[in-house]
Design an enzyme around this catalytic site. Sequence first.
Site, PDB file in Angstrom:
ATOM      1  N   PHE A 134      -7.071  -7.745  -4.858  1.00  0.00           N
ATOM      2  CA  PHE A 134      -7.420  -8.789  -5.672  1.00  0.00           C
ATOM      3  C   PHE A 134      -8.342  -8.298  -6.837  1.00  0.00           C
ATOM      4  CE2 PHE A 134     -10.217 -12.363  -6.908  1.00  0.00           C
ATOM      5  CZ  PHE A 134      -9.254 -13.350  -7.052  1.00  0.00           C
ATOM      6  N   ASP A 206     -13.045  -5.722   2.041  1.00  0.00           N
ATOM      7  CA  ASP A 206     -13.231  -7.052   1.554  1.00  0.00           C
ATOM      8  C   ASP A 206     -12.386  -7.976   2.489  1.00  0.00           C
ATOM      9  OD1 ASP A 206     -12.785  -9.475   0.175  1.00  0.00           O
ATOM     10  OD2 ASP A 206     -12.695  -8.769  -1.657  1.00  0.00           O
ATOM     11  N   TYR A 231     -15.711 -19.776   1.280  1.00  0.00           N
ATOM     12  CA  TYR A 231     -14.806 -21.053   0.880  1.00  0.00           C
ATOM     13  C   TYR A 231     -13.352 -20.818   1.081  1.00  0.00           C
ATOM     14  CZ  TYR A 231     -14.026 -18.449  -3.490  1.00  0.00           C
ATOM     15  OH  TYR A 231     -13.873 -17.371  -4.518  1.00  0.00           O
ATOM     16  N   LYS A 232     -12.900 -19.733   1.895  1.00  0.00           N
ATOM     17  CA  LYS A 232     -11.640 -19.779   2.118  1.00  0.00           C
ATOM     18  C   LYS A 232     -11.468 -20.211   3.656  1.00  0.00           C
ATOM     19  CE  LYS A 232     -10.671 -15.987  -1.072  1.00  0.00           C
ATOM     20  NZ  LYS A 232      -9.680 -16.928  -2.129  1.00  0.00           N
ATOM     21  N   ARG A 380       2.723 -18.899  -2.148  1.00  0.00           N
ATOM     22  CA  ARG A 380       1.705 -18.571  -0.958  1.00  0.00           C
ATOM     23  C   ARG A 380       1.505 -20.031  -0.270  1.00  0.00           C
ATOM     24  NH1 ARG A 380      -3.998 -15.988  -2.308  1.00  0.00           N
ATOM     25  NH2 ARG A 380      -4.554 -17.932  -2.988  1.00  0.00           N
TER      26      ARG A 380
END
Lengths: 421, 421
Positions: A134, A206, A231-232, A380
């Site tokens: 990312f 991560d 928040y995922k 995705r």
Amino acid sequence: MEATLPTTRDDCLAADASDPLRRFRKEFALPEGVIYLDGNSLGPRPRSSSATATRVLEQEWGTGLIRSWNTAGWFELPGRLGDKLAALLGAGPGEVVVTDTTSLNLFKSLAAALRIQREAAPERKVIVTERDNFPTDIYMAEGMVDFLDQGYSVRLIDEGLPLEAALGGDVAAVALSHVNYRTGAMWDMAATTSAVHRAGALAVWDLAHAAGAVPVDLRGAGADFAVGCTYKYLNGGPGSPAFIWVNARHQDRFWQPLSGWWGHARPFAMEDSYEPVTGIGRFLCGTQPMLSMALVECGLDVSLAADMGAVREKSLRLTDLFISLVEARGAGHGLELVTPREHARRGSHVSYAHPEGYAIMQALIARGVIGDYREPHVLRFGITPLYLGCTDVWDAVDALFDILDNRLWDAPEFRERLQVT
Amino acid sequence: MEATLPTTRDDCLAADASDPLRRFRKEFALPEGVIYLDGNSLGPRPRSSSATATRVLEQEWGTGLIRSWNTAGWFELPGRLGDKLAALLGAGPGEVVVTDTTSLNLFKSLAAALRIQREAAPERKVIVTERDNFPTDIYMAEGMVDFLDQGYSVRLIDEGLPLEAALGGDVAAVALSHVNYRTGAMWDMAATTSAVHRAGALAVWDLAHAAGAVPVDLRGAGADFAVGCTYKYLNGGPGSPAFIWVNARHQDRFWQPLSGWWGHARPFAMEDSYEPVTGIGRFLCGTQPMLSMALVECGLDVSLAADMGAVREKSLRLTDLFISLVEARGAGHGLELVTPREHARRGSHVSYAHPEGYAIMQALIARGVIGDYREPHVLRFGITPLYLGCTDVWDAVDALFDILDNRLWDAPEFRERLQVT
């Protein structure tokens, strides 16, 4: 597992009816008519968040006012949530705090890793990460080495190349995403950490696309640092504060440079020099956004009530189902699976490359099947077992092929590029 | 102004009845029976925050889900709020963003200042700040110079000593709080910035106790960087995100080291190297806590609706009143005024030292007069003209002297030390 996958929509309905995780769906306020396949970008709203927000706003802020730093436990919240989260990460109490952003926590971790190496092996001045990581992880490492201006550098490894080839005697730290945000590919954390250690470097993980999605065992893997996002898959709310874990063997070995007053040994003594508190608290920096932080607990409590083994099993079943349904209908449509088929190498989302990926995703979203698009060309689909079932997957794939079969994506409103996060 | 101060409670009631700012009090949800003199630590809740929270939770997060990054303007919120806030800071559009914490924004500012000096005057390696500054400002500077490990250092100036004496040819940046958190003393921003510039250094201002409390003119003063807090006089909510202002002449001169994806020129292109966006956006780092950030607008809108000249005039009148009432009754009680009497040197709170300050403040809080205590020995009373009037000040001082006259503070429950933020 392939053999037992549903092959009709009725099969899917039957499978969902006997799903032991089915009861968790009602914990989320999902809108009618939406199949939400983007919980790996922003998890949906837990129903309990309304009551929590009202409590924090009206009782704690409104009535408690400044007193709530003590009486409502605001000051302890980063550590209290961290202790809860630890159970999902294979970590112990006092090892995790919820604070700041993933980017900033990565900065703290890398700074700490460089600091350790500065004393142990000063010739080690390279941070290794993946070109396909990312981007913010790369950018934070770049910002750090540029600012240090002492011969430090970032080395990017390319997809498909063995990590070991990049692990020379100059490597201080290796920063990897446990699950890749784009492809959904997953590293073997234990084996990779061992390889990093054998090469004399420190391993920084991560967990943004892993925490709450796949079983994580930081202690078992012997990892050095980990950061991630709430928040995922943890459903903490838009931009809710991130987390950082530091192996207890490192916690007190250094002083990370973002040394704000929340990490001080005596923050209210108002001393004129920094002295870090013992333990994970020294990775705190400034005052945290309490309303956004308080909501983290709502999502966390749902995840903690579920069995992570059952979540993982269902995740693999649903991603298998997605892949098999696409395979059954996908010939000639140009969809290319970019997610590993091997279970041990797969996270909890499925990605396909397609030259018209952007427009196809817009057409899907327009009919309520919400996934997302990532450059270049990647569709995705996040598979989140707490609120999705086989029927959702069936209907999503059905919508996808209706759009592909009838070229419904080929319309100006779907081809126009908007910013998509 | 002293001559016109109320001298009876009836005078206070009359003055409040004709107060042009009186109408703003109803914008805040203050609890019954409380006189809130701690808005300089945590501002009270604007009533509009309930509707905003419900909108963000239910519509934006709940129903909009990931789409709200675009459709609800989440991604633009740091800049949009920054543009609003600019009007209170003497700044222009595109010069401010609301993001992260004050501590982190100070780190970005100092890093940028050091970076500018590295090219312009590499022999300048000292950060000057005050020993009496809010501690996190010192700690962040210490963390930075320690991490850089290249001969950088922090120099603390002591109260009462002239700043100029510390401004040698080795000074890179001077970080000062416009209004001191403890004493309420205020620097002359324009004159001080000029002195800093004459000495070849850059001026970084912390506006935590100034923004929304006193008129600020960053452009007029020619300042270089400024940071501050939205949860004190701006009433943004507990721990709401902070802000950073960078003079347009510096914005594009460097790359600050907390270089996360939100500051990238093309954040969604997922490029494998950092390229900062033009302008203030490069001071953004990671994903922001949207619920806490959205509430910033509620408090900001109240402040923007009020005339800052009238706010300042009333603030001085109320602090004058507080001082004069204490003076009229205070002989022999051991209260020592630590806030400057001179208007030009006073912010918007009044502080007194007293050996029993801690217990006295606890006794005051127990009867609903909420100020706070700061080590060592300081009772702090925040005077916030948007929701306080002369009668509040009268009643607060009355309660204070009831406690002092009758030694009501001398009770075990008030002497026991709790953590007080």
